[in-house]
Structure formats: C-alpha cells, structure tokens
Design a protein around this motif. Structure first.
Motif, PDB file in Angstrom:
ATOM      1  N   ARG A   1     -11.743   3.584  -8.710  1.00 21.01           N
ATOM      2  CA  ARG A   1     -10.689   2.576  -8.831  1.00 21.01           C
ATOM      3  C   ARG A   1     -10.879   1.836 -10.137  1.00 21.01           C
ATOM      4  NH1 ARG A   1     -11.697   2.328  -3.129  1.00 21.01           N
ATOM      5  NH2 ARG A   1      -9.761   2.212  -1.956  1.00 21.01           N
TER       6      ARG A   1
ATOM      7  N   LYS B   1       5.684   4.129   8.331  1.00 24.72           N
ATOM      8  CA  LYS B   1       5.361   2.823   8.925  1.00 24.72           C
ATOM      9  C   LYS B   1       6.604   2.372   9.661  1.00 24.72           C
ATOM     10  CE  LYS B   1       1.636   1.152   5.990  1.00 24.72           C
ATOM     11  NZ  LYS B   1       1.187   0.188   4.968  1.00 24.72           N
TER      12      LYS B   1
ATOM     13  N   HIS C   1      -4.901  -5.168  -4.182  1.00 21.22           N
ATOM     14  CA  HIS C   1      -3.860  -4.282  -4.709  1.00 21.22           C
ATOM     15  C   HIS C   1      -3.102  -5.038  -5.786  1.00 21.22           C
ATOM     16  CE1 HIS C   1      -3.653  -1.496  -0.907  1.00 21.22           C
ATOM     17  NE2 HIS C   1      -4.827  -1.482  -1.514  1.00 21.22           N
TER      18      HIS C   1
ATOM     19  N   ARG D   1     -12.245  13.045  -4.205  1.00 21.48           N
ATOM     20  CA  ARG D   1     -12.520  12.400  -2.927  1.00 21.48           C
ATOM     21  C   ARG D   1     -11.899  13.157  -1.763  1.00 21.48           C
ATOM     22  NH1 ARG D   1      -8.971   7.580  -0.725  1.00 21.48           N
ATOM     23  NH2 ARG D   1     -10.546   6.146   0.020  1.00 21.48           N
TER      24      ARG D   1
ATOM     25  N   PHE E   1      -7.877   5.695  11.219  1.00 10.75           N
ATOM     26  CA  PHE E   1      -8.674   4.866  10.306  1.00 10.75           C
ATOM     27  C   PHE E   1      -9.846   4.226  11.045  1.00 10.75           C
ATOM     28  CE2 PHE E   1      -7.160   4.430   5.965  1.00 10.75           C
ATOM     29  CZ  PHE E   1      -5.951   5.100   6.006  1.00 10.75           C
TER      30      PHE E   1
ATOM     31  N   GLY F   1      -3.487  10.888   0.057  1.00 11.20           N
ATOM     32  CA  GLY F   1      -4.449   9.832   0.344  1.00 11.20           C
ATOM     33  C   GLY F   1      -4.819   9.811   1.818  1.00 11.20           C
ATOM     34  N   ARG F   2      -5.595   8.815   2.188  1.00 10.81           N
ATOM     35  CA  ARG F   2      -6.065   8.747   3.565  1.00 10.81           C
ATOM     36  C   ARG F   2      -4.945   8.725   4.612  1.00 10.81           C
ATOM     37  NH1 ARG F   2      -9.987   3.924   3.795  1.00 10.81           N
ATOM     38  NH2 ARG F   2      -8.705   3.188   2.056  1.00 10.81           N
ATOM     39  N   PRO F   3      -3.796   8.080   4.321  1.00 10.10           N
ATOM     40  CA  PRO F   3      -2.742   8.114   5.350  1.00 10.10           C
ATOM     41  C   PRO F   3      -2.318   9.541   5.710  1.00 10.10           C
ATOM     42  CG  PRO F   3      -2.254   6.426   3.715  1.00 10.10           C
ATOM     43  CD  PRO F   3      -3.430   7.201   3.194  1.00 10.10           C
TER      44      PRO F   3
ATOM     45  N   HIS G   1       1.719   4.053  -4.693  1.00  7.52           N
ATOM     46  CA  HIS G   1       0.288   3.909  -5.000  1.00  7.52           C
ATOM     47  C   HIS G   1      -0.091   4.868  -6.126  1.00  7.52           C
ATOM     48  CE1 HIS G   1      -0.442   1.720  -1.201  1.00  7.52           C
ATOM     49  NE2 HIS G   1       0.315   2.626  -0.612  1.00  7.52           N
TER      50      HIS G   1
ATOM     51  N   ARG H   1      -8.963  10.722  -6.839  1.00  3.89           N
ATOM     52  CA  ARG H   1      -8.422  11.002  -5.503  1.00  3.89           C
ATOM     53  C   ARG H   1      -8.700  12.446  -5.108  1.00  3.89           C
ATOM     54  NH1 ARG H   1      -5.286   8.048  -2.531  1.00  3.89           N
ATOM     55  NH2 ARG H   1      -4.236   6.229  -3.390  1.00  3.89           N
TER      56      ARG H   1
ATOM     57  N   ARG I   1     -13.705   6.102  -3.728  1.00  2.99           N
ATOM     58  CA  ARG I   1     -13.028   6.822  -4.812  1.00  2.99           C
ATOM     59  C   ARG I   1     -13.005   5.936  -6.046  1.00  2.99           C
ATOM     60  NH1 ARG I   1      -7.506   5.284  -5.756  1.00  2.99           N
ATOM     61  NH2 ARG I   1      -6.599   4.098  -4.048  1.00  2.99           N
TER      62      ARG I   1
ATOM     63  N   VAL J   1      -2.040   6.282  13.161  1.00  2.00           N
ATOM     64  CA  VAL J   1      -2.696   6.169  11.853  1.00  2.00           C
ATOM     65  C   VAL J   1      -3.845   5.167  11.956  1.00  2.00           C
ATOM     66  CG1 VAL J   1      -2.366   5.369   9.480  1.00  2.00           C
ATOM     67  CG2 VAL J   1      -0.669   6.874  10.531  1.00  2.00           C
ATOM     68  N   GLN J   2      -3.566   4.056  12.621  1.00  2.00           N
ATOM     69  CA  GLN J   2      -4.588   3.025  12.778  1.00  2.00           C
ATOM     70  C   GLN J   2      -5.815   3.582  13.508  1.00  2.00           C
ATOM     71  OE1 GLN J   2      -4.326  -0.150  11.382  1.00  2.00           O
ATOM     72  NE2 GLN J   2      -6.493  -0.045  11.872  1.00  2.00           N
TER      73      GLN J   2
ATOM     74  N   ASP K   1       2.762   7.534  -0.200  1.00  2.00           N
ATOM     75  CA  ASP K   1       2.620   7.760   1.240  1.00  2.00           C
ATOM     76  C   ASP K   1       3.827   7.314   2.052  1.00  2.00           C
ATOM     77  OD1 ASP K   1       2.061   5.181   0.514  1.00  2.00           O
ATOM     78  OD2 ASP K   1       0.474   4.890   1.983  1.00  2.00           O
TER      79      ASP K   1
HETATM   80  P1  AMP Z   1      -6.142   5.515  -0.038  1.00  2.00           P
HETATM   81  O1  AMP Z   1      -5.369   4.967  -1.212  1.00  2.00           O
HETATM   82  O2  AMP Z   1      -6.084   6.987   0.062  1.00  2.00           O
HETATM   83  O3  AMP Z   1      -7.527   4.957   0.026  1.00  2.00           O
HETATM   84  O4  AMP Z   1      -5.371   4.957   1.261  1.00  2.00           O
HETATM   85  C1  AMP Z   1      -5.089   3.590   1.302  1.00  2.00           C
HETATM   86  C2  AMP Z   1      -3.927   3.355   2.226  1.00  2.00           C
HETATM   87  O5  AMP Z   1      -4.332   3.628   3.545  1.00  2.00           O
HETATM   88  C3  AMP Z   1      -3.512   1.892   2.221  1.00  2.00           C
HETATM   89  O6  AMP Z   1      -2.491   1.646   1.293  1.00  2.00           O
HETATM   90  C4  AMP Z   1      -3.015   1.686   3.631  1.00  2.00           C
HETATM   91  O7  AMP Z   1      -1.647   2.056   3.727  1.00  2.00           O
HETATM   92  C5  AMP Z   1      -3.823   2.650   4.450  1.00  2.00           C
HETATM   93  N1  AMP Z   1      -4.964   1.994   5.078  1.00  2.00           N
HETATM   94  C6  AMP Z   1      -6.089   1.541   4.499  1.00  2.00           C
HETATM   95  N2  AMP Z   1      -6.945   1.023   5.400  1.00  2.00           N
HETATM   96  C7  AMP Z   1      -6.339   1.160   6.596  1.00  2.00           C
HETATM   97  C8  AMP Z   1      -6.709   0.817   7.931  1.00  2.00           C
HETATM   98  N3  AMP Z   1      -7.878   0.250   8.239  1.00  2.00           N
HETATM   99  N4  AMP Z   1      -5.809   1.098   8.914  1.00  2.00           N
HETATM  100  C9  AMP Z   1      -4.626   1.694   8.636  1.00  2.00           C
HETATM  101  N5  AMP Z   1      -4.238   2.029   7.415  1.00  2.00           N
HETATM  102  C10 AMP Z   1      -5.067   1.768   6.403  1.00  2.00           C
END
Ligand code: AMP
Ligand code: ZN
Ligand code: FE
Ligand code: FE
Length: 291
Positions: free
Chosen positions: A167, A251, A73, A100, A151, A130-132, A37, A97, A165, A147-148, A12
């Motif tokens: 792990r 970031k 982590h 998910r 989330f 991923g989520r980012p 990651h 992933r 997901r 991004v925050q 990411d």
């Molecule tokens: P994933 O691996 O797809 O679950 O995404 C995880 C990544 O999302 C982490 O390494 C962080 O960079 C970011 N992340 C996780 N939780 C948050 C949060 N509450 N706010 C902002 N970024 C987050």
C-alpha cells in the motif's frame, strides 16, 4: 442530490461504469463520481456516459493507504486518468495485489479449501481482484454464508488466509493524487480512527501534506459522526464530500444516492469541490448550482 462514492466492476462493484451512470440518473442524481479501488480503468467510459446523459461527472479513485492502525482510504477527485505518474504507481499497487492474490490462494489450499483462481477471478467481471472476490468465491462454494462471514473466518486481518499487500503511505498517496491534478479526500475517516480527538490531530497533520477534503456523508457514519466530520472540515478548511459507497449487487443493502435511510448528500457540496479542482481534467458537464 449527488453521489461521490461509487464502485464499478473496475474494482469490486457489480455495475459497469456505464450502468453506474444510468442507475444514478434514474435515482435523480445531479452529479456523480466513480471511485474504484486502486484503478482508473473505468473512468473514461464513466465520463463519456455522464456527458451523454447530461449529468455532471467526476473522475475518482479510492486508494487504501498504509497506516500503523485502522483502515485509511483516500479518495482522489478530478484526477487526470491518463497522468503517467498515476499509471506508474497504480501498476505497482496492482502488482502488489497480484502477488498477494496468489498467496491468499495458497493459504486457502493449505486450509483444505481447493478454490481455483478461475473461480475467484470469475467473480470480478474482469476488474482488479481483491478479497471481496475471494469472499464471493467461497460463498459460491457454500463455504461462507456472506462476505462478512468469509472475512470473519478467513480473509480479514488476523484470520488464517489474510495476507498483507503493498500500500502507498499517506504522503505518497496524497502526492500521487495532487500530481494527477486531483483533490485528496480522506474517506469514511472513522474507519481509520474512532476517537474524534486523535482523528482530528491525524487529519490536521495531513493538511500540510496536501490533504484537501473529508468525506462526511457515508453509510458508516451515524448522525453524530457526520456532524463531527462537518465540524472538523470547518475548523480545518477542508472540502466536504459524501457518497453511498454503492457496489451494486455486491453490497445489496446500499442504495445509490442514499447514505443513511433517506439521508442524501446535499448539492451544495458541489461548488466548493469544483472550485478546489482548477485543472478540471476529470470533470465533465455542469449543473445549475455551479456558478
Ligand atoms: P482488498 O482491497 O482486496 O484488501 O479488499 C478490501 C475490501 O474488502 C474493502 O474495501 C471492503 O469492501 C472489504 N472488506 C475489508 N475488510 C472487511 C471485513 N472485515 N468485512 C467485510 N468486508 C471487508
Ligand atoms: Zn469496495
Ligand atoms: Fe473505503
Ligand atoms: Fe469505497
């Protein structure tokens, strides 16, 4: 100064593995490690560039580990990126992933947010999604301010588009890194547990499992937490590591080579780290501090 926690477009971050190295060299780094990651796809080109730029380079990875609470982590340094056991386990994680990602997309659609897979994947630069990347796709649509914010409202644990997901558990993750010739290091430990006494008991329990190090220098650590990690490392005989957790423009508040203001990661961490990596499969180059 060194930086042992860097993300590329393999996960990411925004920089290619090659660009990570050139940014690091420009910043004056003497050693750096790529820690995407759940993937080692960027490792070969990263190490080749380190060799060309005559800087010490370490292979690495950052695995999200399944724990009942908090976010654990695990960094793995000096892993052989071509280890078959690693490829097999990472395929399982990456499959997790993918399934998910489809579910997150469905949840967003149910919330009336018709963001497409192409929009999300387009944010990843071809690496693991991923989520980012979901967060950035929502921002691009004007549906989140940051991004925050994405989330906090949609993607974080307990929020409406959150999906679990697969792990690895801590034992499996540590075993995987050891099996690939690497050193398992707990990343930014306070994200796992904020109470020092509880944390130190948990980390001590992982020693017997093969945990080898602790990340003491990290932007999430204030001086007190940094010192606490250093103390724990000394008490338990763990290798100390550190890095900026640089993600490039993803970031923007993080500067490569810096962990807090002007605080840097000291060079003298290198010799003990390298001494703990006898296989050297994922290490290129040398620095003068390495005796
Ligand atoms: P994933 O691996 O797809 O679950 O995404 C995880 C990544 O999302 C982490 O390494 C962080 O960079 C970011 N992340 C996780 N939780 C948050 C949060 N509450 N706010 C902002 N970024 C987050
Ligand atoms: Zn990240
Ligand atoms: Fe992390
Ligand atoms: Fe990271």
């Amino acid at each position: 100064m060194i930086d042992l926690h860097l993300h590329s477009i393999g996960s990411d971050g925004s920089d290619t593995p090659e660009a990570l190295v050139t940014a690091g060299v420009r910043a004056g780094l003497r050693a750096l490690a790529i820690t995407d990651h759940d993937t080692v796809a960027g490792v070969p080109s990263f190490l080749e560039t380190c060799l060309r730029e005559r800087v010490l380079g370490l292979s690495g990875i950052e695995l999200s580990v399944d724990t009942p609470s908090g976010s654990m982590h695990l960094l793995g340094y000096g892993i052989d990126p071509s280890a078959p056991s690693l490829a097999l386990a990472l395929r399982q994680v990456q499959e997790g992933r993918r399934s998910r990602n489809g579910k997150i997309l469905e949840r967003l659609h149910h919330l009336g947010i018709s963001v497409s897979w192409e929009e999300v994947a387009g944010q990843s630069g071809g690496g693991e999604v991923g989520r980012p990347h979901f967060a950035r796709a929502l921002m691009a649509r004007g549906l989140a301010d940051s991004v925050q914010d994405a989330f906090d409202r949609f993607l974080g644990r307990g929020r409406p588009a959150y999906v679990e997901r697969f792990r690895l558990d801590p034992d499996a993750a540590i075993g995987l890194i050891r099996g690939a010739g690497g050193l398992p290091v707990v990343a930014h430990p306070f994200s796992w547990e904020s109470d020092y006494e509880v944390l130190s008991r948990r980390i001590e329990a992982l020693l017997a499992r093969g945990l080898g190090g602790i990340e003491a220098y990290h932007p999430d650590h204030d001086l007190e937490r940094q010192v606490a990690c250093l103390r724990l490392a000394k008490k338990l005989g763990l290798v100390v590591t550190g890095g900026s957790d640089y993600h490039g423009t993803c970031k923007p508040h993080v500067t490569i080579g810096r962990v807090r203001g002007h605080c840097i990661v000291p060079d003298d961490l290198l010799a003990p780290l390298l001494a703990a990596l006898p296989a050297r499969a994922g290490v290129v180059g040398t620095v003068s501090s390495e005796q």
